[in-house]
Each structure stands twice: as C-alpha cells, then as structure tokens.
Design a protein around this motif. Structure first.
Motif, mmCIF file in Angstrom:
data_model
loop_
_atom_site.group_PDB
_atom_site.id
_atom_site.type_symbol
_atom_site.label_atom_id
_atom_site.label_comp_id
_atom_site.label_asym_id
_atom_site.label_seq_id
_atom_site.Cartn_x
_atom_site.Cartn_y
_atom_site.Cartn_z
ATOM 1 N N PHE A 148 -110.684 31.559 51.097
ATOM 2 C CA PHE A 148 -110.585 30.569 52.174
ATOM 3 C C PHE A 148 -111.541 29.391 51.948
ATOM 4 O O PHE A 148 -111.504 28.423 52.692
ATOM 5 N N GLY A 149 -112.438 29.518 50.967
ATOM 6 C CA GLY A 149 -113.465 28.486 50.799
ATOM 7 C C GLY A 149 -114.470 28.519 51.923
ATOM 8 O O GLY A 149 -115.005 27.491 52.347
ATOM 9 N N LEU A 150 -114.728 29.693 52.434
ATOM 10 C CA LEU A 150 -115.617 29.834 53.586
ATOM 11 C C LEU A 150 -116.736 30.836 53.318
ATOM 12 O O LEU A 150 -117.172 31.548 54.206
ATOM 13 N N GLU A 151 -117.195 30.910 52.034
ATOM 14 C CA GLU A 151 -118.317 31.811 51.801
ATOM 15 C C GLU A 151 -119.580 31.222 52.414
ATOM 16 O O GLU A 151 -119.588 30.085 52.869
ATOM 17 N N TYR A 152 -120.627 31.996 52.357
ATOM 18 C CA TYR A 152 -121.892 31.635 52.995
ATOM 19 C C TYR A 152 -122.353 30.237 52.584
ATOM 20 O O TYR A 152 -122.805 29.443 53.422
ATOM 21 N N ALA A 153 -122.239 29.901 51.310
ATOM 22 C CA ALA A 153 -122.691 28.581 50.838
ATOM 23 C C ALA A 153 -121.957 27.459 51.567
ATOM 24 O O ALA A 153 -122.559 26.445 51.937
ATOM 25 N N ALA A 154 -120.668 27.629 51.780
ATOM 26 C CA ALA A 154 -119.881 26.599 52.470
ATOM 27 C C ALA A 154 -120.304 26.489 53.939
ATOM 28 O O ALA A 154 -120.398 25.396 54.497
ATOM 29 N N LEU A 155 -120.569 27.631 54.557
ATOM 30 C CA LEU A 155 -120.986 27.616 55.963
ATOM 31 C C LEU A 155 -122.371 27.002 56.104
ATOM 32 O O LEU A 155 -122.643 26.222 57.019
ATOM 33 N N ARG A 156 -123.238 27.372 55.176
ATOM 34 C CA ARG A 156 -124.601 26.866 55.248
ATOM 35 C C ARG A 156 -124.651 25.357 55.018
ATOM 36 O O ARG A 156 -125.538 24.672 55.530
ATOM 37 N N ALA A 157 -123.693 24.846 54.268
ATOM 38 C CA ALA A 157 -123.648 23.401 54.031
ATOM 39 C C ALA A 157 -123.417 22.636 55.334
ATOM 40 O O ALA A 157 -123.927 21.528 55.493
ATOM 41 N N VAL A 158 -122.661 23.205 56.263
ATOM 42 C CA VAL A 158 -122.448 22.514 57.540
ATOM 43 C C VAL A 158 -123.456 22.948 58.599
ATOM 44 O O VAL A 158 -123.681 22.246 59.578
ATOM 45 N N ASN A 159 -124.040 24.141 58.418
ATOM 46 C CA ASN A 159 -124.997 24.650 59.395
ATOM 47 C C ASN A 159 -126.057 25.442 58.651
ATOM 48 O O ASN A 159 -125.871 26.628 58.374
ATOM 49 N N PRO A 160 -127.183 24.780 58.315
ATOM 50 C CA PRO A 160 -128.186 25.418 57.462
ATOM 51 C C PRO A 160 -128.782 26.698 58.039
ATOM 52 O O PRO A 160 -129.301 27.518 57.295
ATOM 53 N N THR A 161 -128.709 26.859 59.361
ATOM 54 C CA THR A 161 -129.340 28.060 59.923
ATOM 55 C C THR A 161 -128.318 29.116 60.315
ATOM 56 O O THR A 161 -128.642 30.074 61.015
ATOM 57 N N ILE A 162 -127.082 28.979 59.849
ATOM 58 C CA ILE A 162 -126.054 29.950 60.240
ATOM 59 C C ILE A 162 -126.420 31.348 59.745
ATOM 60 O O ILE A 162 -127.044 31.514 58.683
ATOM 61 N N ILE A 163 -126.093 32.338 60.526
ATOM 62 C CA ILE A 163 -126.246 33.736 60.118
ATOM 63 C C ILE A 163 -124.854 34.275 59.854
ATOM 64 O O ILE A 163 -123.965 34.191 60.698
ATOM 65 N N MET A 164 -124.675 34.815 58.678
ATOM 66 C CA MET A 164 -123.380 35.414 58.361
ATOM 67 C C MET A 164 -123.562 36.923 58.264
ATOM 68 O O MET A 164 -124.546 37.393 57.683
ATOM 69 N N VAL A 165 -122.646 37.661 58.843
ATOM 70 C CA VAL A 165 -122.722 39.118 58.849
ATOM 71 C C VAL A 165 -121.461 39.662 58.202
ATOM 72 O O VAL A 165 -120.355 39.352 58.634
ATOM 73 N N SER A 166 -121.662 40.455 57.173
ATOM 74 C CA SER A 166 -120.553 40.965 56.397
ATOM 75 C C SER A 166 -120.557 42.488 56.448
ATOM 76 O O SER A 166 -121.636 43.099 56.449
#
Lengths: 426, 406
Positions: A115-133
């Motif tokens: 989907f192009g939505l790995e952590y790096a992509a999310l962090r690029a728009v929101n540097p403090t995002i928490i991703m839970v896998s």
C-alpha cells in the motif's frame, strides 16, 4: 469522575480477524477515538461465509450490518471505507495519519508495503506517529513470512504440545487463544509507546508478535527446561503438585465441577463433606505425594460423590468449607451466573437495527474513569461524512467524486452471496 | 528522609523509570504484571512475608528437581528486575511501616484477597490519604465485588467459572484445562495495560484511581464468538477438540514424527487438494459445510502427512502459502531459528539456581529497552529500602526483623 484513560488519543484501525480488532476494541473501550478503516469491497469481518447474522428489526438491513461478532469487536469505534490500493485512497490515509496518534495493523508481512504505507511513509507525514503491528512470528527473522492463524500460534509456541488429555495428543485451548492474548499485548505495547511519546516526544514502530506474547505465558515451562526439570505435559485436568485436582461429572448432561485441593486441611474437610472420613486413614491418600500417585482411585471416590449432585450444589458446599471448587459453566449459564450478573460483566446495548445486543465489559474496571462500552458497533462506512468532511475538511463535491471513482464507498462494492449467510432467529 | 526515587540515566528511555511500584500480595497474575512493569524500567518493590516469602518460591520447577525456596523457576521468572523486602502487613507494626512507605510509591499492585485487605484497613481510600495521586491495581480471582469475591480459587476453578473450560477439549468427554496458569497470566497483562493507562491519564491530570481486575473475566475474554453464537444462535456453543470454525481444515493431525496444525489457505480445500495430490479433497460435496465432514476429510489428509515429518509437511505447505504450522515442544521452541534470530530467550545468573533461561519481553518497543536483571533473594533489599531510602536505623531494622515484622 475522571475521563477515560485514552481520551484524546486517535487510532487508525486497519485490523482484521481477531487479534488486531481485539487491540483496537480495548483501546476504544479505554476511551481512544478509534477510526476503523474498511476496504471498499466490504467488511473484512466477516469473511467466513457461515458467519452468524441476526434478523434486523426492519426489513432491508444488509447482512454486513447484522453481525453480532462485528457488533462486539467494533463497538466503541467509528467506521469509514477507503480503497488503499488507489493513490487517492493512500493519500487520504496519510492525511488521516497526519492528525492521528496511533496506527494499528495486523496484515501479513508485505501488505503495508504494498500500500506504500509502511512506518517510514507514515513518519514522513507525522514524525511522532506510533505504529503497532501484530505479526504472527515477528517482523524480522527467518519466519517473517511464515503464515499462521491463531491455532497455528498455539502449535508453534509450545502451548498445544503441553495441553491435552492424559496420554492423548496435543490440543488447543478454546478457539482464539493466541488472538485475544496477542491483541491484549499489542494494546499494552501501544499505551507504553503513548506514554513514552508523552515524555520524550518520540514515536516508534512497536510490534506484538502473537507467538512471542504466547510463549511468555509459558515461562515456567521454558525455565524448567533450562533447569533440567522438564515440564509435565498433557496432564489433562490434573496438576503437577495438587491432588485431588480435576474436573468431575455432576448430575445432568455435560455438567461438571472443577475441584482443587491444596492443603491437608482442605483434604480433611473434603473427606468429611463427602461422608468418607475413612479415606483420611487410607495409606493411599495420607499425604500429598501419595494422593498424587493414587489419583485414579482417588478420583473415583470424588466422582461417586459429585455425580449424584448438581454442579452448583457441589460448588456451594465446597466453597462454604473454603475448598476451591467451581461449576464448569457453558456460555448460556455464564451470563446467568449470579456472580457474573452482580458484576454486570455483560451489558445490554441498544442497536438501532438489531435491538438489544449483549456486550462484554473489559476485565479491568477503573474507579473514577467510567468504562463502557456505551455504543454498539457501527454500520459499514457509517462515519464517512464525519471522517472526510469534519476531520479532514473535505467538501461534498470531493467526497462525491471519490465515491464515483471507488476511492471510498458507502456500501460494499462486492458482497457475499446472501444464501451463504446463516440467518438465525433470536 | 530521602525519597524512594531513582535517577533517570541519561540517554535511557523514560517510559516507566520515574515510577516506583509496591507489589503487595501473591499470585501469578499480580507477579506477571509486576514483571512487565519492572521490565520496562519501573522500580518494583515486592513485599514478601518474613520467613516463608512468596508462595511461588515453593511451586518450582527447580534445578534438577531439587526444591529450594531461592531457586523456584516460577518465582525466578515472575520476579525478574524486582526488589524484595519482607514485611508482615497483618501485624499492626507492619501496617505502620507500610504507611511510611506508601507516600513514596506511585503505584500499588495489590493481590490480597478482597476480604483480607478490607479487614487489614488497606482499602484504596485509606491508602490514598497517604498518597493522594496513588494508582492501585488489584488483581483477584473474581474481582473486588460480587458473591464469589471471597471464593477459594486456583487456576482450574477460574477456568470453570469463566466459561472457557467448557469450550476446551473433546466433545464426548470431560472439558479440558489448558496447561499452566493462563487465566492468571491474562489477568497480569490486563492489569499491566490498565495500570499504564491510568498512569498515562495521571501524567496529565495528577489524579490516580483504583483498578479492579478479575482473573475470571480476563479468561472469559477468550470465549469470543462462542458467546454470541450461544446467545443468538439458538444452541449452546460446544467444544470441538482440535477442530475449529466452520471452514476446514482447521485441526491438529499426526505427521510421521509429531503433529501439525493444519489450517485452510486462501483457496480452502482446493488448495489443500492440490498440495496433497488428493483430488477427492476438492470434491464440491464438502462445500456446504466442511467442518461437518471433518472426520472424512481427516482420513483423506492423513496419508500425505504420515509420509512426511512435521517439518517437511509444513515446509511444503508454507511454500504453497497454506498456513500449516508444526506443533513444537518447548525444548524445540527454545532452539528454533526464529527465536534464536530474535534473541527471544534471555538468560541470567542466579546465586542459587545458576544460569537460567526464559522468555524476554512479550512485545518489542525499539525506543524502550527491556531490562533483564535476576529475581531477588528473599528480603534482599531490606537494607536498601528500609535503611538507605526510608531512613530507619540499622538497629531499628534488626529489631523489626527479630519481631517478625520484617
């Protein structure tokens, strides 16, 4: 009164199955604003064609809005539909990530990357995002891509090998042990990460591999192996130390009582209650190791006594004498049990389409934060307008255009054959 | 009197390092909650009875099977990273000492039976007077309220009353309890989640609260959709042994050298038919409800399995993207390549037990290290806590010891 602990936290929920939804259900019940993002094809849950649906109060309610399982797992959540396979859909998700705190996903290993939505992509728009896998075996390692459902986790953790009847094969416990357990662990990791971020300003990608969560609950088996004392496997309802200890038949079909005796005093009281003081002098049963060695004979005496009595009667008599005993309840008995009712462990919620539905409360109650759940599960895409309009500030025209393009949808664009859905009456 | 606080080490994660926890009471659930908090940096002080100490010291396993109260595997596993002090809270002087400790504690993990705690005057409201922002998490078999709250309970009794016992095992014989202490461990994780959630709230509001965790309700979570199918489906959900769900296969069957958990892949039986070269598995007659034909389907799948070891069977299935998984023994689990690659198992050296190996953290937070110090000896930190931090004189401590208070 205090607010719920996770008030002010926004979670994007990409989960499916059991484990991931269990995580977001916990977070939602704890007060987080959980936005469930469903595929435009339709609800990922249910994907078994034989899932139970209930009759609607009125005609014409689609089956995907009549699933008690969805109701239970999706309660306390908002619901929208986005096709993440499209570039526009991907951008919408990134816009949501920009204004959210946590993203939870339990796809198999390569999906978020696709989907192009790995952590790096999310962090690029929101540097403090928490991703839970919630991977099965871990995001890294030789088994990264190994596929497993929940029961496969029971198999690979050692739990199934250890569990089983005396002399019998490995057995799983219940149906979804690894899933609910893994989901709970992921919620714990998420809140730790939230607190860490509150203190340091940093987000991170956390993982709660289902197998690693489950192995941790078998700690004494592993430490025993390192001590050269193998765990006793497949003891059925017996215990490595206690005797008597087991599941004994009571009056009626499939009715049982579990009994465990820890001390000499409890053993003495049990013999008197059973009207068998003679057993106290019997050399086969005179101390714990002897009782353990002669459990087959011991169990016969107990079975003799329990099978003439109702299970609740057995439980009350033994508990009145401070002996550990529990009636083995089925799901119907459970919700009627006096203690369960006094605890209000199951709430009745009013669903607009289904009428009254039962929702399980969580196992932790806070004295000053009111804990729900208060709302039944959402309809499919019920909150599209709120998510796209209110939260992202997109106008009606844009939303309408996306619906035309299939980037979002108000109804599933694909559907299970209705004949396969098992309709039930109440 | 110096406060019971630890300095924040530079560069370390702060996630729970600013938190001092008092673990009061027994039980696997309480202990496991404390282990999780201690692992992520909390200063967890475990209160044990003078003389005997915590009950887990007597359960084992033990090195080479030789019991010793300082080398019980269960105790060593549950109490990594914790400190141990001895204190008899049932004596008035013990309670007075507790009252001097509580002001320095952020969180109390409480495992006392509800009735006993009430009779000792250790309610949340009373302890809150000593520490207004106190968070107290209580773990009890059936919770703090209700007609069974003072019931005697072991793990199997909790299984029975949770509904989960009835759902496990073969349909034509007695229900089956799962190995070990699963209900209590579930409660431990529930308690840890609730505790850090309350802490996360308190970070902003300054206000604590009391959390009531029921072990039985923690296990009842796992009843899952069996509850719905019972309430709405018109028939009480039944245990089905190793078979699960309506789709099939979903079961455990023997290979030549062990067992395999077989699960359908995306293509269901058709995929399995192709994998096994057994076209009868793809017969449309199974489609209407595969699980009701489970025994016949098992017979069709067994020959393929019997000609392979569990590792071979799984390797072939996984190559075809079908989720078969080996049933591994704990010994195999400790050695497997995934656990080795991820350093899942950790070791520590213990003065009595020697080198012991056990699971590390059940979750992974890259920015928050997991600590792995050994479990404490009984009362090992009496001096550090009572003298160095609370300010008692060594003589006072000696006298309290002699009196059995400490």
């Amino acid at each position: 009164m205090l607010p719920k602990p996770l008030v002010g936290v926004r979670v994007l929920d990409l989960t499916h199955g059991v484990a991931g939804p269990a995580t977001t259900q916990l977070m939602g019940d704890l007060g987080a604003e959980v936005i469930k993002i469903e595929p435009t094809q339709g609800r990922m849950q249910p994907y078994s064609p034989w899932i139970l649906v209930l009759p609607g109060k009125t005609a014409g309610v689609p089956h995907y809005n009549r699933s008690p399982y969805v109701n239970e797992m999706y309660r306390s959540k908002l619901d929208c539909a986005i096709d993440l396979r499209t570039e526009s859909g991907r951008q919408v998700f990134l816009d949501l990530a920009r204004v959210s705190d946590v993203v939870v996903e339990n796809f198999s290993s390569r999906v978020m990357k696709k989907f192009g939505l790995e952590y790096a992509a999310l962090r690029a728009v929101n540097p403090t995002i928490i991703m839970v896998s919630l991977p099965a075996f871990g995001r890294q390692g030789p088994w990264r891509d190994k596929l497993s459902w929940g029961p496969g986790i029971n198999a690979s953790s050692g739990f199934a090998w250890l569990t089983g009847y005396l002399g019998g094969p490995p057995m799983k416990a219940g149906n979804y042990y690894a899933d609910f357990s893994g989901g709970l662990h992921a919620a714990f990791a998420a809140v730790l990460a939230l607190r860490h971020r509150q203190k340091t300003g940093r987000g991170q990608l956390v993982e709660a591999p289902l197998r690693e969560a489950e192995m941790a609950l078998l700690g004494e088996a592993f430490i025993g192996i390192s001590m050269e004392q193998e765990p006793m496997k497949r003891l059925g309802n017996r215990d490595p130390l206690m005797a008597p200890h087991g599941c004994y038949p009571c009056r009626g079909q499939d009715r049982w009582a579990a009994i465990a005796v820890r001390t000499e005093e409890e053993w003495t009281r049990l013999c008197h209650i059973m009207g068998r003081p003679g057993l106290l002098a019997d050399p086969r049963f005179r101390q714990p190791t002897a009782r353990w060695a002669h459990q087959d004979e011991l169990d016969k005496y107990i079975t003799d006594w329990t099978s003439a009595r109702e299970q609740y009667q057995v439980m009350r008599q033994l508990q009145d004498a401070s002996i550990p005993c529990g009636a083995v309840l089925d799901c119907a008995q459970l919700v009627q049990d006096p203690h369960v009712r006094a605890r209000q462990a199951y709430l009745t919620l009013r669903d607009p389409d289904l009428g009254d539905v039962i929702a399980r409360r969580q196992a932790s109650r806070f004295s000053r934060s009111p804990m729900g759940p208060e709302r039944p599960g959402p309809r499919y895409a019920e909150h599209n307008t709120w998510v796209f309009g209110e939260l992202l500030g997109l106008g009606q025209k844009q939303q309408a255009q996306w619906e035309e393009e299939g980037v979002t949808s108000r109804v599933p664009l694909q559907s299970y054959e209705h004949s396969q859905i098992e309709e039930r009456s109440r | 009197m110096s406060p019971l606080q630890r300095e924040n080490l530079p560069g370390e994660s702060m996630v729970l390092r600013d938190v001092t926890v008092l673990e009061l009471g027994e039980g696997v659930g309480l202990g496991y909650c404390g282990r999780l908090l201690a692992g992520y940096g909390a200063d967890v002080i475990k209160v044990e009875r003078p003389g005997a100490g915590d009950g887990a010291r007597y359960v084992g396993p033990f090195p080479k099977g030789v019991p010793h109260s300082e080398s019980s595997g269960l105790f060593l596993y549950l109490n990594t990273n914790k400190k141990s002090i001895t204190l008899d809270v049932e004596k008035a002087d013990g309670q007075h000492l507790l009252e001097r400790i509580v002001p320095h504690i952020e969180i109390i993990l409480d495992g006392l039976p509800p009735g006993k705690r009430a009779s000792l005057g250790l309610s949340y409201e009373q302890l809150k007077v000593l520490k207004p922002s106190l968070i107290m998490t209580s773990v009890a078999p059936f919770g703090q309220t209700g007609p069974y709250k003072d019931f005697q309970a072991t793990e199997i009794v909790i299984w029975a009353l949770s509904g989960y016992h009835h759902l496990t095992g073969d349909p034509d014989r007695e229900p089956l309890k799962g190995w070990g202490n699963q209900a209590h461990y579930q409660a431990g994780v529930q308690a840890a989640l609730a505790t850090v959630s309350a802490l996360f709230l308190r970070d902003v509001t300054g206000e604590g609260q009391w959390i009531d965790v029921s072990v039985a309700e923690s296990l009842a979570v796992h009843n899952g959709s069996s509850l719905q199918s019972t309430l709405y489906g018109g028939a009480v959900a039944k245990r089905r042994g190793n078979k699960g769900g309506d789709n099939y296969p979903n079961t455990i069957l023997p290979a030549s050298d062990g067992h395999v958990q077989l699960h359908f892949g995306a293509g269901g039986l058709r995929q399995v038919a192709e994998l096994m070269g057994e076209p009868r598995l793809a017969d449309p007659k199974w489609d209407d409800h595969p699980i009701s034909h489970a025994d016949e389907l098992d017979q069709l799948m067994l020959p393929w399995l019997q000609r392979r070891t569990k590792f071979q069977a799984v390797a072939e299935a996984q190559a075809a993207h079908i989720p078969f998984v080996e049933v591994l023994s704990p010994a195999e689990v400790m050695q497997d390549e995934q656990n080795q690659a991820r350093s899942y198992f950790l070791a520590s050296d213990h003065p009595y037990a020697g080198r012991v190996t056990y699971p590390g953290s059940p979750v992974r937070l890259p920015a928050c290290p997991w600590e792995n110090a050994r479990a404490p000896l009984l009362g090992e930190h009496n001096r550090e806590v009572y003298v160095d931090r609370l300010g008692l004189s060594p003589r006072e401590l000696a006298i309290l010891s002699a009196e059995g208070i400490v």
